[in-house]
Every structure is written in C-alpha cells, then in structure tokens.
Design a protein around this motif. Structure first.
Motif, PDB file in Angstrom:
ATOM      1  N   ASP A  30      -9.602  29.354  31.705  1.00 53.85           N
ATOM      2  CA  ASP A  30     -10.699  30.119  32.348  1.00 53.85           C
ATOM      3  C   ASP A  30      -9.988  31.190  33.069  1.00 53.85           C
ATOM      4  N   SER A  32     -11.307  33.916  34.182  1.00 56.99           N
ATOM      5  CA  SER A  32     -11.599  34.335  35.148  1.00 56.99           C
ATOM      6  C   SER A  32     -11.391  34.549  36.842  1.00 56.99           C
ATOM      7  N   HIS A  33      -9.973  33.524  36.657  1.00 56.51           N
ATOM      8  CA  HIS A  33      -9.879  33.511  38.878  1.00 56.51           C
ATOM      9  C   HIS A  33      -8.149  33.100  38.263  1.00 56.51           C
ATOM     10  N   HIS A  34      -7.489  33.762  39.287  1.00 53.10           N
ATOM     11  CA  HIS A  34      -5.928  34.742  39.392  1.00 53.10           C
ATOM     12  C   HIS A  34      -5.700  34.178  40.458  1.00 53.10           C
ATOM     13  N   GLN A  35      -4.712  33.531  40.799  1.00 48.84           N
ATOM     14  CA  GLN A  35      -4.017  33.429  42.135  1.00 48.84           C
ATOM     15  C   GLN A  35      -2.943  35.038  41.849  1.00 48.84           C
ATOM     16  N   GLN A 303      -3.023  30.968  37.228  1.00 49.44           N
ATOM     17  CA  GLN A 303      -4.247  29.868  37.089  1.00 49.44           C
ATOM     18  C   GLN A 303      -4.927  28.971  37.794  1.00 49.44           C
ATOM     19  N   THR A 305      -3.529  25.508  41.384  1.00 54.54           N
ATOM     20  CA  THR A 305      -3.527  26.089  42.426  1.00 54.54           C
ATOM     21  C   THR A 305      -2.342  25.192  42.395  1.00 54.54           C
TER      22      THR A 305
END
Length: 349
Positions: A30, A32-35, A303, A305
């Motif tokens: 994914d 599209s989401h990065h911390q 990417q 948690t």
C-alpha cells in the motif's frame, strides 16, 4: 535458495547462494499511506573546494551544497514517496534560507526548523589534497543551539518513527542535552527509534572515548541501528563483525544494519544475521549513500504500524535491506547527496 546454519555464538547465519541476491519481495503493498517520520539533527552548508590537490588555505573556488546527515535522510524518505519532517536549527541568514528551500523542493516538511538570530548557519569546508587526504574545517553555528523546547511535545508525538542521525549533536552544548532528552521522550512514548551515530574522525580527533560512550547511550534506546564497519569496530571494540553486532544487541539494539560498501549490508535481528548483497555500479560520488540507505529503510517501515514492524520476519528485513542497498547504490552513481536521490519508480526500474 538461501541456506542456514548456526554459528559458534548460537545465532543463525543465512547465506544466500544466489549471486543476484534475494528476489525483490519488498512487501510494499500500500503506497497510499505512510506514517510520519521525524528526523532530528543538523542542517548545514557544505563548501567543497573545486581546486584539485590543494589544502583549504590554497583553495580559491568552492561549491555550496546542502548538507547534514539527518537532513539527507529526510530528503531520501520524501523522494521515495514517504512523509518526512525535519527538526533542527539554522541561522536567520541567506544560507538558512537556502537550506530550508532545498528541503522544501523535495517536499520535506520544514515547519519544525527554527531560525537563530544570534548565530550563523553551521558551515563545513572541505578540500581534497594532493596526498588524497581531506583538509577539513568545521564552523559550528546555529545547529548547536537547538534546545528541547524548540520541539514541542505535541509535534514530537505526531511522528511514528523518530530518526536520530546527527553527526554534530553529541559534540556538546545545549544540543547534546536536547538530543537525549528528546530520545528519552520518544522511548517513553513507545515511538520507533532509529539511530545512526555518524562518526566523523575530523570532529572527534581527541575525544574518541567520549564518542563511544555517547553512541552506546543512543544504541541503548534504539529499535534500529545503522553503523558502518568502522563505526561497529570502534563502538563495540571488536574487529569481528558478528561479535561486534552481538555487542550492539547486548547494549539494547533490536535490529542492526552494518553497511559494507560494495559488499552490501550485514543485517541482524539478534537471533539471525545475513549479508545482503548490493548491486554492481560504477561509483562516482558516495556522499550521502549511507543516509539514503537509512531513508530507504525507514520509508518502508513507515508503511507499517509499530505492531506491524515488530511482526516482521527476518526474511522481511532482508528484502527491505535489499531495497535500501539499491537506493544507496543509485546515489553513488550521481553527484550531490540530495540531488542524487532517486524516486521509488527509479529504484524499481
């Protein structure tokens, strides 16, 4: 296929028999989401003498470039598509303007960069002498005035991953206190901590023992530690790489990566270790390759948690290190630590 065997210390060594290394199974499903990743440290001006074979006194022509290891890491993360914020201090001068602009150009969040009206931006001057040795002069300025209150607690807590990779923070002064106070806060908040001691012999000439003790303090806090072969031997006191890595784990490091230049990277999670090969390249300039490597590792971790990172298998780590090796190698094929940084697409081509 990789084979494995137990070494004399009881740790499993995984040997990849395929010269091409592991398949690039990055696990980046994914994009599209990065911390958020927060990089803390120095942002400075590197002045490189373009005159060949002279010392600084003899040099007349200098090229200005943005420098600072943690800033390079932040730029690498952002270029790959991650979310990076940089925290540090520069002077209220044109060089400070230039540095902030440079990071903005690669989409690094610069809102946590403080300006100091009492000190100039930190500068480094370097020339390559005829005997191959570097002539080096370090003019410390605003970066050394960074204090704990320059980074509000609520902003610190916004990041999932904190990278401490400063080459100057441990030299002393207010910055040294702030560096470890922020590290303590991050540990208490259970944020993921990355640490690179970034040893510079020119900065620690007669203070090597002090550097070693401070580096050990950082390692004790860290989830991920990146060191060069020289740094590993210096800090651990062991010439043998495996023994040295074992010592870093004993100090508290969860995962250790030892960069070995063209020979790849030794990666260890305490239970297992392996050498992950690099790719073959024609190196032009290795400046910033280690920082790009760290940025590439943290980009991938962002990417996941914190729980997801903890669940990574050793094979997952090997794949992530292979990707990071590629990024570091690509940087060596161009000039300029930030200008040479690749995008994710360029790495995968």
């Amino acid at each position: 296929m990789p084979t494995s065997e137990l070494n004399s210390c009881g740790r499993m060594f995984i040997q990849d028999k395929n010269e091409g290394g592991l398949t690039l199974a990055l696990g980046l499903k994914d994009q599209s989401h990065h911390q958020q990743i927060l990089c803390i440290g120095e942002l400075l001006i590197d002045f490189f003498c373009s005159d060949i074979g002279v010392n600084l006194a003899e040099g007349s022509h200098f090229m200005k470039q943005a420098g600072g290891a943690p800033a390079n890491v932040a730029a690498a993360i952002s270029r790959l598509g991650g979310v990076a914020t940089f925290a540090g201090k520069v002077g209220s001068d044109p060089f400070g303007d230039f540095l902030i602009h440079t990071l903005n150009e690669v989409n690094v969040n610069t809102n946590l960069i403080c300006r100091d009206s009492t000190a100039l931006t930190t500068m480094v001057f370097v020339s390559l002498q005829s005997d191959g040795e570097r002539d080096f002069m370090f003019n410390r300025g605003a970066d050394g005035n960074f204090v704990t209150t320059d980074l509000p607690d609520d902003k610190l807590r916004e990041a999932a991953i904190i990278h401490f990779g400063s080459a100057t923070a441990m030299l002393g002064g207010a910055y040294l206190d702030a560096y470890f106070e922020i590290m303590d806060k991050a540990r208490q908040a259970k944020q993921y901590i990355s640490f690179d001691p970034n040893y510079r012999s020119s900065l620690w000439a007669h203070r090597t023992g002090e550097f070693i003790e401070l580096a050990k303090r950082g390692i004790a806090h860290a989830d991920f530690v990146k060191v060069s072969e020289e740094e590993l031997q210096l800090i651990s006191g062991h010439e043998d790489l495996n023994t040295g890595v074992t010592e870093l784990h004993r100090l508290g490091a969860k995962v250790v990566a030892v960069t070995l230049g063209k020979n790849g990277t030794l990666i260890s999670n305490e239970d297992q270790y392996a050498k992950v090969p690099s790719i073959s390249i024609k190196s032009i300039d290795s400046t910033g390759a280690g920082d790009a490597f760290v940025g590439a590792v943290l980009f991938q971790l962002s990417q996941l948690t914190t729980h997801g990172i903890a669940q990574l298998t050793f094979e997952d780590w090997q794949a992530k290190i292979q990707f990071a090796n590629r990024v570091g190698a690509i940087v060596c094929t161009k000039v300029g630590a930030i200008a040479a940084l690749p995008t994710y697409k360029e790495v995968m081509e």
